[in-house]
Design an enzyme around this catalytic site. Structure first.
Site, short mmCIF file in Angstrom:
data_model
loop_
_atom_site.label_atom_id
_atom_site.label_comp_id
_atom_site.label_asym_id
_atom_site.label_seq_id
_atom_site.Cartn_x
_atom_site.Cartn_y
_atom_site.Cartn_z
N ARG A 12 40.87 38.77 25.74
CA ARG A 12 41.21 40.20 25.60
C ARG A 12 42.21 40.45 24.48
O ARG A 12 42.96 39.56 24.10
CB ARG A 12 41.91 40.68 26.89
CG ARG A 12 41.03 40.82 28.05
CD ARG A 12 41.69 41.70 29.08
NE ARG A 12 42.64 41.01 29.93
CZ ARG A 12 43.49 41.64 30.73
NH1 ARG A 12 43.54 42.97 30.74
NH2 ARG A 12 44.31 40.96 31.53
N ARG A 18 39.41 43.04 31.52
CA ARG A 18 38.55 41.83 31.46
C ARG A 18 37.09 42.25 31.37
O ARG A 18 36.28 41.60 30.72
CB ARG A 18 38.79 40.94 32.68
CG ARG A 18 40.17 40.26 32.67
CD ARG A 18 40.33 39.41 33.90
NE ARG A 18 41.63 38.74 34.00
CZ ARG A 18 42.75 39.30 34.43
NH1 ARG A 18 42.76 40.58 34.76
NH2 ARG A 18 43.86 38.60 34.51
N ASN A 25 30.78 37.93 26.51
CA ASN A 25 30.89 36.69 27.31
C ASN A 25 29.74 36.48 28.29
O ASN A 25 29.41 35.34 28.62
CB ASN A 25 32.24 36.65 28.04
CG ASN A 25 33.39 36.45 27.07
OD1 ASN A 25 33.17 36.24 25.87
ND2 ASN A 25 34.61 36.54 27.55
N ASP A 81 45.98 32.51 39.10
CA ASP A 81 46.56 33.54 39.98
C ASP A 81 47.50 32.89 41.01
O ASP A 81 48.56 33.43 41.32
CB ASP A 81 45.44 34.32 40.69
CG ASP A 81 44.55 35.04 39.70
OD1 ASP A 81 45.08 35.64 38.75
OD2 ASP A 81 43.31 34.99 39.86
N ARG A 84 50.66 31.66 39.18
CA ARG A 84 51.58 32.79 38.94
C ARG A 84 52.25 33.22 40.24
O ARG A 84 53.46 33.44 40.29
CB ARG A 84 50.80 33.98 38.36
CG ARG A 84 50.41 33.77 36.91
CD ARG A 84 49.64 34.97 36.37
NE ARG A 84 49.30 34.75 34.98
CZ ARG A 84 48.11 35.02 34.44
NH1 ARG A 84 47.14 35.53 35.18
NH2 ARG A 84 47.90 34.79 33.17
N HIS A 108 39.25 38.10 40.28
CA HIS A 108 40.19 37.77 39.19
C HIS A 108 40.27 38.90 38.17
O HIS A 108 39.90 38.74 37.00
CB HIS A 108 39.78 36.44 38.53
CG HIS A 108 40.70 36.05 37.41
ND1 HIS A 108 42.02 35.70 37.63
CD2 HIS A 108 40.52 36.00 36.06
CE1 HIS A 108 42.60 35.45 36.47
NE2 HIS A 108 41.71 35.63 35.50
N MET A 159 46.51 28.85 31.19
CA MET A 159 45.16 28.63 31.71
C MET A 159 44.78 27.17 31.56
O MET A 159 44.11 26.62 32.44
CB MET A 159 44.15 29.53 30.98
CG MET A 159 42.75 29.42 31.56
SD MET A 159 42.71 29.92 33.30
CE MET A 159 41.85 28.55 34.03
#
Ligand SMILES: NC(=O)C1=CN([C@@H]2O[C@H](COP(=O)(O)OP(=O)(O)OC[C@H]3O[C@@H](n4cnc5c(N)ncnc54)[C@H](O)[C@@H]3O)[C@@H](O)[C@H]2O)C=CC1
Ligand SMILES: O=C([O-])CC(=O)C(=O)O
Length: 250
Positions: A12, A18, A25, A81, A84, A108, A159
């Site tokens: 992004r 997303r 994608n 996620d 975090r 997500h 990531m």
């Protein structure tokens, strides 16, 4: 023993969701999964490319079309996620993030990311203000990074850490280690939606057990109901992309 990790695609830029990545994608994931179906149909697949809420259903449809779909072997990677959530919760309660485990369910993207703070370990009673802060920070962690990078991409480094962590769990499970449990976005029946991120136990042949959502408090139940229409739409968009592909541009 094959493990295929798919992080290919565009990230992004500030101001994008997303889902705005879908047009590029979706086709990339479809092509790569066609290759998996042909060359390593028994592989465990980890999908990272966004929008994960749609790219995982795309992968499932492609594998079904090729007659090689095994829902136990397809995972949308939502580990970041959890990473975090563990980090932000650790900050609030004042412990090492390694000590913290917060299940993050749903999907997500934005409100589909559903942190279950009531099931966090160590057990902690958060104030309403802390719940609001943590939920917002966890749901928008990706956007925070995209904005900070000002057009230079998304959370590539964290990531990479999350992808390595999830891949290692898959490899350890494939080698026969027991008791490997991770949150992941999978084909399951924990809600009426065909895909949902939930806790799964991974073993030699992929998913061996899918855990139910567990007890949710009123705030989490409300979050769950709110996310369903958006997640449903993202799943349908992915399914339709394979079942009724858009006409190629001339
Ligand atoms: N699931 C998650 O939690 C996360 C997902 N992502 C997603 O991962 C994807 C990649 O993000 P970054 O690594 O930051 O982007 P990046 O731009 O650094 O890397 C993307 C890579 O994909 C490759 N690529 C592009 N088109 C391809 C194709 N047709 N076939 C094979 N490879 C191709 C590029 O060459 C590049 O190496 C994005 O869609 C991003 O939104 C990123 C962070 C977290
Ligand atoms: O936000 C993005 O575009 C990348 C991503 O999925 C994340 O960092 O969670």
């Amino acid at each position: 023993m094959d493990l295929v990790i798919i992080p290919a695609g565009v990230p992004r830029k500030p101001g994008m969701t997303r889902d705005d990545l879908f047009n590029i994608n979706a086709g990339i994931v479809r092509t790569l999964i066609e290759g998996v179906a042909k060359h390593c149909p028994r592989a465990i697949i980890n999908i990272i490319s966004n929008p994960v809420n749609s790219t995982v259903p795309i992968a499932a449809e492609v594998l079904k079309k090729a007659g090689v779909y095994d829902p136990k072997r397809l995972f949308g990677v939502t580990t970041l996620d959890v990473v975090r959530a563990n980090t932000f919760v650790a900050d609030v309660i004042g412990v090492d993030p390694k000590m913290v485990d917060v299940p993050v369910l749903g999907g997500h993207a934005g409100i589909t990311i559903l942190p279950i703070l009531s099931q966090a370990t160590p057990k902690f009673t958060f104030t309403d203000k802390e719940v609001a802060y943590l939920t917002n920070r966890i749901q928008n962690g990706g956007t925070e990074v995209v904005e900070a990078k000002k057009g230079a991409g998304s959370a590539t480094l964290s990531m990479a850490y999350a992808a390595a962590k999830f891949a290692e769990s898959c490899l350890r499970a494939l080698q026969g280690e027991s008791g490997i449990v991770e949150c992941a976005y999978v084909d399951c029946e924990v809600t009426e939606l065909p895909f949902f991120a939930t806790k799964v136990r991974i073993g030699r042949s992929g998913i061996e057990e899918i855990y139910p959502l567990g007890p949710l408090n009123a705030h989490e139940r409300e979050g769950l109901e709110k996310l369903k229409p958006e997640l449903h739409e993202s799943i349908q968009k992915g399914v339709k992309f394979v079942q009724n592909p858009p006409a190629p541009k001339s």
